[in-house]
Scaffold this active site. Structure first.
Site: not given
Length: 387
Positions: A166, A170
């Site tokens: 993740y 990002k």
């Protein structure tokens, strides 16, 4: 060029039906006189979950920012500022790299492309302070002590992240937005101005991930949260209402000829005055006003961090070699990443936000705790899955 009058701005919130988006809509209605219309682009229709007033027009567009045909792109027409809050927030192990790339990176490229195509001059992107979570001097945890954006290191090699998947997606999305700063808008003399806000982990009304997860763990262990990383570290959290206000401050700054010269194309840490302490201790304070059966507290015992980290490594190996290939099983969180986060010390400096965004948290510590606790109490049963 025509100067827009008061109450003439149109803003678009990509991901406006979500946690942060709810608070952003509320504050744009209640605090931002320059805005006359709020558009929300999300996978589901916008629903007023904070019981705010309806003094401004809210238009909902249903769509996936990853769609190739982009039938919802009319949402960008005539918009003065886009808030890109949408993301695929998923920490499963092994990471779902394909979906993380599709939504967080490719979806962000689509948003940037449409801003340029429809001559949207301002783009505020919601990143995360966690893009700086890299091991401290070869250790298994991060140490960030009052660091500014220029001092807190982001990894050149994504494998350095203490939480895989993740965070890498990002950071790539953040780079897409910041590198787009200065892009000429189509058929216009203007350019796109961008900024990436990096709030810490958010809590507050409409939170369905952070505190509810600990509530469910508490239910399973009789109100206790196991301490699996020794004495634990110190983590900095931010109330979602303050983070939403920072987004409005960023919109204003990008629209100011002087301020935008200082922030365009830069990341900005967003924090508030929430005490910096062990996450479990913080949740214990919030839960004090909850019913007895919902109160949380850390266990009196703790497992040594080096032991749990080794066991976590063994579990990850088992998942990679056996459970995932043979049975398709994955874990909701990376075991080593969870322990590393719990052991980390994270304290960010918001000087850039204070000086160049003129940002000061509108909600003090007491208000943040009270607002959050009241909402968690009202929605406790649905959050822990007790219908």
């Amino acid at each position: 060029m025509t100067v827009k009058k008061k109450s003439s701005e149109i803003v678009l919130i990509v991901g406006g039906s979500g946690f942060l988006g709810q608070h952003l809509v509320k504050q744009l209605i209640e605090e931002e006189d320059s805005v006359q219309e709020i558009r929300v682009l999300d996978l589901k229709p916008y629903e007023n979950r904070l019981n705010h007033g309806a003094s401004k027009k809210i238009t909902t567009f249903i769509g996936d920012i990853c769609d190739v045909d982009m039938k919802w792109e009319m949402a960008f027409e005539g918009v003065d500022c886009v808030f890109h809050c949408a993301a695929y927030i998923n920490f499963q192990y092994p990471p779902n790299v394909t979906e993380l790339e599709r939504v967080n990176v490719d979806g962000t490229r689509n948003v940037v492309k449409l801003c340029v195509k429809h001559r949207v001059p301002r783009l505020v992107f919601t990143s995360t302070s966690a893009v700086t979570l890299v091991p401290y001097m070869g250790s298994t945890f991060a140490v960030i002590l009052n660091q500014t954006e220029g001092k807190a290191r982001v990894p050149e090699d994504e494998r350095e992240f203490i939480i895989p998947g993740y965070l890498a997606s990002k950071l790539r999305a953040e780079n897409v937005v910041l590198e787009a700063n200065g892009t000429p808008l189509r058929d216009s003399n203007e350019i796109l101005r961008t900024v990436a806000l990096r709030p810490t982990i958010l809590y507050g009304e409409c939170d369905e991930r952070f505190f509810p997860l600990l509530m469910r763990i508490g239910v399973r262990f009789g109100g206790q949260i196991p301490r699996i990383a020794g004495v634990g570290g110190k983590q900095q959290l931010t109330y979602v209402g303050n983070a939403a206000w920072a987004h409005i401050c960023a919109k204003r700054a990008l629209g100011d000829a002087f301020a935008r010269q200082k922030i365009s194309g830069l990341p900005i840490f967003i924090t508030d005055d929430t005490p910096i302490e062990d996450t479990i201790r913080f949740c214990q304070r919030i839960s004090k006003s909850l019913p007895k059966e919902a109160k949380l507290r850390p266990t009196w015992w703790s497992l040594p961090g080096f032991l749990t980290y080794f066991l976590a490594w063994m579990l990850e190996l088992l998942v990679l070699i056996v459970l995932k290939p043979l049975f398709g099983l994955s874990l909701p969180f990376p075991p080593r990443g969870l322990i590393a986060y719990s052991s980390s010390i994270m304290m960010y400096c918001r000087l850039r936000a204070s000086i160049h965004l003129d940002y000061e948290p509108p909600y003090n510590e007491a208000q943040c705790i009270q607002n959050s606790a009241s909402w968690y109490e009202r929605h406790r049963r649905e959050l822990i899955g007790d219908k």
